[in-house]
Design an enzyme around this catalytic site. Structure first.
Site, PDB file in Angstrom:
ATOM      1  N   ARG A   1       0.816  -1.213   0.000  1.00 44.11           N
ATOM      2  CA  ARG A   1       0.000   0.000   0.000  1.00 44.11           C
ATOM      3  C   ARG A   1       0.851   1.265   0.000  1.00 44.11           C
ATOM      4  O   ARG A   1       0.394   2.324  -0.424  1.00 44.11           O
ATOM      5  CB  ARG A   1      -0.924   0.005   1.210  1.00 44.11           C
TER       6      ARG A   1
ATOM      7  N   LYS B   1       0.145 -19.554   5.078  1.00 43.80           N
ATOM      8  CA  LYS B   1      -0.910 -20.005   5.972  1.00 43.80           C
ATOM      9  C   LYS B   1      -1.283 -18.863   6.910  1.00 43.80           C
ATOM     10  O   LYS B   1      -0.469 -17.957   7.122  1.00 43.80           O
ATOM     11  CB  LYS B   1      -0.468 -21.262   6.735  1.00 43.80           C
TER      12      LYS B   1
ATOM     13  N   HIS C   1       5.786 -23.251   5.853  1.00 48.83           N
ATOM     14  CA  HIS C   1       7.243 -23.164   5.749  1.00 48.83           C
ATOM     15  C   HIS C   1       7.955 -24.320   6.446  1.00 48.83           C
ATOM     16  O   HIS C   1       9.120 -24.594   6.151  1.00 48.83           O
ATOM     17  CB  HIS C   1       7.751 -21.812   6.288  1.00 48.83           C
TER      18      HIS C   1
ATOM     19  N   LYS D   1      11.849 -27.083   5.655  1.00 48.58           N
ATOM     20  CA  LYS D   1      12.973 -27.365   6.542  1.00 48.58           C
ATOM     21  C   LYS D   1      13.674 -28.647   6.121  1.00 48.58           C
ATOM     22  O   LYS D   1      13.034 -29.642   5.787  1.00 48.58           O
ATOM     23  CB  LYS D   1      12.493 -27.472   7.994  1.00 48.58           C
TER      24      LYS D   1
ATOM     25  N   HIS E   1       1.438 -26.688  10.909  1.00 45.42           N
ATOM     26  CA  HIS E   1       2.771 -27.274  11.101  1.00 45.42           C
ATOM     27  C   HIS E   1       2.712 -28.689  11.676  1.00 45.42           C
ATOM     28  O   HIS E   1       3.330 -29.617  11.157  1.00 45.42           O
ATOM     29  CB  HIS E   1       3.600 -26.401  12.051  1.00 45.42           C
TER      30      HIS E   1
END
Length: 487
Positions: free
Chosen positions: A46, A145, A175, A179, A237
């Site tokens: 923005r 997410k 994410h 890993k 997760h």
């Protein structure tokens, strides 16, 4: 999908995640020669910035968040030449025409759109892109997410995005899947004959998954309250970890094969009911205490008001299929824990008969596998071994560790940020480490069963002192079964 995007548009480009993770990860990929020379990165937000002002922001972020041995001034300047900026106000729906004009003839070539924005913006941005003809057949979109806050809202978000982008062009990010150690779970299970024959209810007593954080709200007040640990951590997760640990062997490591097996596993999770939710779950909320020797305020004090939101949750879950019949999976996550820790523990059953009982070893410890995800990355297997000696007074056995330290075993190889892998896979079109729509919905179905059961019995969070491992009820949850949390 093997087509690489030629333009990467990053919404939320002035935000914290973009500065801490996304631009440093893209820089590392650029530095290692993994990005095509023709790839252009367009930041959007923005803020009414021009190209030079935005590039200065990115350069400052690189200097702050990259490791010293990775930052190179000349390399940073060459990376910044890729970057442009176009303000778009997703809330008001303005700026998409300017973005289309900036893209020009690039709109006829593959475009990747990465949404590092509040989830409420996913649908409107996708619709805005479609209206501006930026959602082309070779375009794809990535979303952080969470996808919705329950099953109904998840379906609504997916439907809005799905109107603009086909499902095979939608990349939902967790994410944790980027890993290295999480991916190593696949290699551990399916590249070693040693483990897979024992990876079932015949040999495994129970499984523990712990994701512990030492932080509190840390500036996430507006997001976290009303969301809580169940939806913030377990829904994504922890359930992704559970799916990889417990799924059936896929036919290959292709995106379709791996995700098919994860969906089947998630759909096998036993739904919780009101009558047993108190024995299978614990809600907690931290009060004032000390973490790492520093005094910290309680959740309500940080929030400035009383709240029913849980900052801790412990669950006893069951998977209703042949492989895992009767094996409990204990899940635990919380804020203001004594230490930052993410790990998976596989507790094997004891040997059926102790042949050493009469010669000095009346007790044998069952084997345990501990897979550490953070802060250290390693895999340990605890086995029984004989202590050296002549054994004149009986055989002496001792539990020892077989330790595979990934940082030691692969010394000299740089440990990549999870987002490096995810961004590169997104650019190249590999969906294996991204979450499919039916996965998200299967996760929400199980989470909603817990939340509905909590509501039916009006389950309130139990208090626990910051710096502890949660309410005493969480200890009782597992010790009723003769086991203990691995702290």
């Amino acid at each position: 999908m093997s087509v690489k995007v030629e333009t990467l548009i990053l919404f939320g480009a002035t935000g914290d995640l973009a500065h801490r993770m996304l631009f440093p990860s893209l820089y590392n990929l650029h530095m290692d020669g993994l990005l095509a020379d023709t790839l252009t990165i367009i930041g959007s937000g923005r803020s009414p910035l021009d190209r030079a002002a935005f590039q200065l922001q990115v350069r400052e972020a690189l200097g702050e968040h990259l490791a010293e041995d990775r930052f190179d001034a000349a390399m940073a300047e060459s990376f910044l030449k890729r970057i442009d900026y176009c303000p778009v106000d997703a809330g008001s729906g303005t700026g998409y025409e300017d973005l289309a004009a900036l893209l020009g003839d690039r709109m006829t070539r593959p475009i990747g759109v990465y949404l590092s924005t509040p989830p409420s913006m996913f649908g409107p941005i996708a619709q805005g892109l479609a209206a501006a003809n930026i959602a082309c057949a070779e375009c794809r979109i990535a979303m952080e997410k969470p996808i919705g806050h329950d099953l109904a809202s998840s379906r609504e978000v997916n439907a809005q995005v799905g109107d603009a982008f086909a499902e095979d062009r939608v990349f939902r990010i967790d994410h944790y899947l980027g890993k290295e150690t999480v991916q190593n779970l696949l290699a551990l299970r399916f590249a070693n004959m040693l483990f897979e024959p024992l990876w079932n209810a015949q040999a495994i007593d129970h499984v523990q998954i712990t994701v512990a954080e030492t932080v509190g709200l840390e500036g996430r007040v507006s997001y976290y309250d009303g969301v809580g640990a169940l939806r913030d951590m377990v829904q994504n997760h922890m359930l992704q970890l559970l799916a990889i640990i417990a799924m059936e062997p896929p036919a290959s490591v292709s995106a379709t094969a791996v995700r098919d097996e994860k969906v089947k596993l998630l759909r096998s999770l036993r739904k919780m009911r009101a009558e047993d939710v108190k024995s299978l779950s614990v809600k907690g909320q931290y009060t004032s205490g000390a973490v790492g020797g520093q005094a910290v305020a309680g959740y309500a004090d940080e929030l400035g008001k009383l709240s029913n939101t849980e900052t801790f949750v412990a669950l006893k879950a069951f998977i209703d299929n042949w492989r895992w019949k009767g094996v409990p999976f204990y899940l635990r996550t919380g804020k203001r824990m004594p230490q930052r820790q993410s790990e998976v523990l596989i507790q094997f059953k004891p040997v059926p008969h102790n042949i050493f009982a009469r010669v000095g070893a009346p007790r044998l410890d069952p084997n345990v596998m501990i897979i550490n995800l953070q802060p250290e990355e390693n895999i340990r297997v605890k086995v029984m071994a004989k202590q050296p000696g002549l054994d004149r007074d009986g055989v002496r056995l001792k539990e020892v560790n077989l330790d595979v330290s990934l940082s030691h075993s692969f010394a000299g190889e740089r440990r990549r940020i999870a987002y490096e892998r995810l961004l590169l896979d997104f650019i190249e079109g590999d969906q294996t480490l991204f979450v499919r729509r039916d996965e998200v919905e299967a996760q929400w179905e199980w989470i909603d069963s817990i939340r509905n059961a909590w509501a039916d019995v009006d389950l309130a969070p139990q208090k626990y002192t910051a710096g502890s491992w949660g309410p005493s009820a969480a200890i009782a949850l597992i010790e009723r079964d003769g086991a203990s949390w691995h702290d």
